[in-house]
Design a protein around this motif. Structure first.
Motif, PDB file in Angstrom:
ATOM      1  N   GLY A   1      45.964  32.743  58.908  1.00  6.79           N
ATOM      2  CA  GLY A   1      45.492  31.419  58.494  1.00  6.79           C
ATOM      3  C   GLY A   1      44.261  31.528  57.601  1.00  6.79           C
ATOM      4  N   ARG A   2      43.387  32.491  57.912  1.00  5.61           N
ATOM      5  CA  ARG A   2      42.188  32.701  57.079  1.00  5.61           C
ATOM      6  C   ARG A   2      42.594  33.136  55.680  1.00  5.61           C
ATOM      7  N   ARG A   3      43.548  34.066  55.621  1.00  3.27           N
ATOM      8  CA  ARG A   3      44.004  34.571  54.312  1.00  3.27           C
ATOM      9  C   ARG A   3      44.744  33.477  53.548  1.00  3.27           C
ATOM     10  N   ARG A   4      45.515  32.681  54.285  1.00  3.38           N
ATOM     11  CA  ARG A   4      46.287  31.618  53.628  1.00  3.38           C
ATOM     12  C   ARG A   4      45.346  30.630  52.928  1.00  3.38           C
ATOM     13  N   LEU A   5      44.268  30.227  53.640  1.00  2.47           N
ATOM     14  CA  LEU A   5      43.329  29.283  53.017  1.00  2.47           C
ATOM     15  C   LEU A   5      42.617  29.949  51.832  1.00  2.47           C
ATOM     16  N   ALA A   6      42.258  31.222  51.985  1.00  8.53           N
ATOM     17  CA  ALA A   6      41.580  31.931  50.873  1.00  8.53           C
ATOM     18  C   ALA A   6      42.479  31.931  49.638  1.00  8.53           C
ATOM     19  N   ARG A   7      43.750  32.228  49.835  1.00  5.98           N
ATOM     20  CA  ARG A   7      44.688  32.243  48.683  1.00  5.98           C
ATOM     21  C   ARG A   7      44.848  30.836  48.100  1.00  5.98           C
ATOM     22  N   ALA A   8      44.879  29.836  48.974  1.00  8.50           N
ATOM     23  CA  ALA A   8      45.015  28.452  48.482  1.00  8.50           C
ATOM     24  C   ALA A   8      43.819  28.103  47.590  1.00  8.50           C
ATOM     25  N   LEU A   9      42.628  28.552  47.978  1.00  5.36           N
ATOM     26  CA  LEU A   9      41.438  28.241  47.172  1.00  5.36           C
ATOM     27  C   LEU A   9      41.474  28.979  45.842  1.00  5.36           C
ATOM     28  N   ILE A  10      41.998  30.202  45.859  1.00  4.77           N
ATOM     29  CA  ILE A  10      42.127  30.960  44.611  1.00  4.77           C
ATOM     30  C   ILE A  10      43.120  30.257  43.678  1.00  4.77           C
ATOM     31  N   ASP A  11      44.192  29.715  44.265  1.00  2.00           N
ATOM     32  CA  ASP A  11      45.168  28.952  43.462  1.00  2.00           C
ATOM     33  C   ASP A  11      44.533  27.679  42.894  1.00  2.00           C
ATOM     34  N   ILE A  12      43.734  27.022  43.729  1.00  2.00           N
ATOM     35  CA  ILE A  12      43.071  25.789  43.257  1.00  2.00           C
ATOM     36  C   ILE A  12      42.121  26.140  42.099  1.00  2.00           C
ATOM     37  N   ALA A  13      41.366  27.237  42.258  1.00  2.00           N
ATOM     38  CA  ALA A  13      40.452  27.657  41.170  1.00  2.00           C
ATOM     39  C   ALA A  13      41.252  27.878  39.893  1.00  2.00           C
ATOM     40  N   ALA A  14      42.417  28.514  40.024  1.00  2.00           N
ATOM     41  CA  ALA A  14      43.245  28.796  38.839  1.00  2.00           C
ATOM     42  C   ALA A  14      43.683  27.486  38.181  1.00  2.00           C
ATOM     43  N   ARG A  15      44.039  26.492  39.017  1.00  2.00           N
ATOM     44  CA  ARG A  15      44.448  25.193  38.453  1.00  2.00           C
ATOM     45  C   ARG A  15      43.302  24.534  37.706  1.00  2.00           C
ATOM     46  N   HIS A  16      42.060  24.922  38.069  1.00  2.00           N
ATOM     47  CA  HIS A  16      40.896  24.351  37.385  1.00  2.00           C
ATOM     48  C   HIS A  16      40.334  25.321  36.352  1.00  2.00           C
ATOM     49  N   GLY A  17      41.147  26.290  35.961  1.00  2.00           N
ATOM     50  CA  GLY A  17      40.787  27.130  34.819  1.00  2.00           C
ATOM     51  C   GLY A  17      40.034  28.406  35.143  1.00  2.00           C
ATOM     52  N   ILE A  18      39.860  28.734  36.426  1.00  6.44           N
ATOM     53  CA  ILE A  18      39.123  29.953  36.776  1.00  6.44           C
ATOM     54  C   ILE A  18      40.081  30.935  37.454  1.00  6.44           C
ATOM     55  N   GLU A  19      40.297  32.062  36.831  1.00  5.60           N
ATOM     56  CA  GLU A  19      41.189  33.080  37.391  1.00  5.60           C
ATOM     57  C   GLU A  19      40.380  34.035  38.266  1.00  5.60           C
TER      58      GLU A  19
END
Ligand code: GDP
Length: 324
Positions: free
Chosen positions: A300-318
């Motif tokens: 669950g910790r990793r899942r949320l971390a990946r979700a935040l990385i995906d959200i950052a990507a949607r906002h232009g930050i890879e």
């Protein structure tokens, strides 16, 4: 670089998830609340910093949120025989951390340097920074009087209604140069799901911190500490209510106001999307994203971390992550 602002148990789970999924965990910096710090039996104790260090070192056990997994209690038994207070439970190995910190501080090292020395000895890769090198101490007002934070939280089990919170020393406390540098040079800043009043509150209240966050070019995100209007653990809801605030994600978003670009709401609360956006400053409402923020296990910790990385990507930050 990713920088996370966090307190103890809630925030550290996300930090742990990020450390596990980032391609290079040394690009992760954690700025930790130190307003819970206190002196006990002559020892300098920094509970939130230690929770972060022990978790990242793989020494923390389950979800207890403090101490070292499998620690022993020989010193505590001896303290009992001396009739010294033992409500703040110090395990033997944990005690060694407090002895080391106390000794190094007495030698004149800054808390930032002491934390770096502990982290390095424990093999912690992300950079762990106390929010300040100055002394800040949280006190809570309750019907039983004004209590030092650990008396309220640990000794009395966070059961007293809280009608006020003060951060003694905050008017002279500035973020350390390392903290300011991390904020300046981060691509993403995340306010972890930690208590917005007593964990994130002191970090944001440091002198110059709000200006530093406002001036940062980073994508600034906050993750809700509340799901369905309740806290996963701890007295966040009671505290917000006691201070006259609504206890929901919108109230948390309103508290973080102009310091965030994105508010991450729990997927179970997706109906609150518009309310959360409207709670932000009208000129600069946060983008609201939804994710499963409940971290019940390491996956669950990793899942949320990946979700935040995906959200950052949607906002232009890879951000480079490992493959799942
Ligand atoms: P403390 O200093 O030990 O009290 O820890 P924190 O301030 O970091 O964390 C307490 C907050 O974290 C509470 O508001 C909890 O609701 C929140 N929290 C704990 N676990 C989770 C979780 O898995 N998901 C979310 N979204 N919030 C959590």
């Amino acid at each position: 670089m990713i920088t996370v602002l966090c307190g103890g148990v809630g925030g550290v789970k996300l930090v742990d998830g990020l450390a596990a999924v980032l391609a290079d965990p040394s690009t992760l910096t954690v700025i930790v609340n130190t307003a819970d710090d206190w002196e006990y039996l002559g020892l300098s104790i920094s509970p939130d910093v230690d929770t972060v260090l022990y978790t990242l070192a793989g020494l923390a056990g389950d979800e207890r949120g403090w101490g070292i997994d499998g620690d022993t209690w020989t010193a505590l038994e001896m303290l009992k025989r001396y009739r010294l207070p033992t409500w703040f439970r110090l395990g033997d190995r944990d005690l060694a951390t407090h002895l080391a910190r106390t000794q190094w501080l007495r030698e004149g090292r800054r808390p930032t340097e002491v934390t770096a020395a502990l982290a390095s000895a424990l093999g912690v890769v992300p950079r762990v920074l106390p929010m300040t090198d100055a002394r800040v101490a949280t006190f809570v007002s309750t019907p039983a009087g004004r209590l030092p934070f650990q008396e309220y939280f640990v000794r009395r089990g966070a059961r007293d209604p809280v009608t006020g919170v003060e951060f003694e020393g905050i008017e002279h406390a500035r973020p350390s140069p390392e903290v300011l540098d991390a904020i300046r040079s981060s691509a993403v800043i995340i306010i972890a799901p930690s208590n917005p009043v007593v964990s994130i509150g002191p970090i944001l209240a440091l002198q110059g911190m709000r200006d530093a966050l406002s001036a940062s070019a980073a994508l600034r995100m906050a993750v809700t500490p509340l799901i369905g209007g309740t806290a996963v653990k701890g007295p966040t809801v009671e505290m917000l209510r006691g201070l006259g605030m609504r206890a929901d994600s919108a109230a948390v978003a309103a508290r973080y106001g102009r310091f965030i670009d994105v508010f991450v709401l729990d997927i179970r609360d997706r109906a609150l999307r518009d309310t959360v956006a409207a709670a932000g400053p009208p000129a600069q409402p946060p983008a609201v994203e939804c994710a499963d923020t409940l971290m019940t296990d390491p996956a669950g910790r990793r899942r949320l971390a990946r979700a935040l990385i995906d959200i950052a990507a949607r906002h232009g930050i890879e951000v480079a992550a490992t493959t799942a």
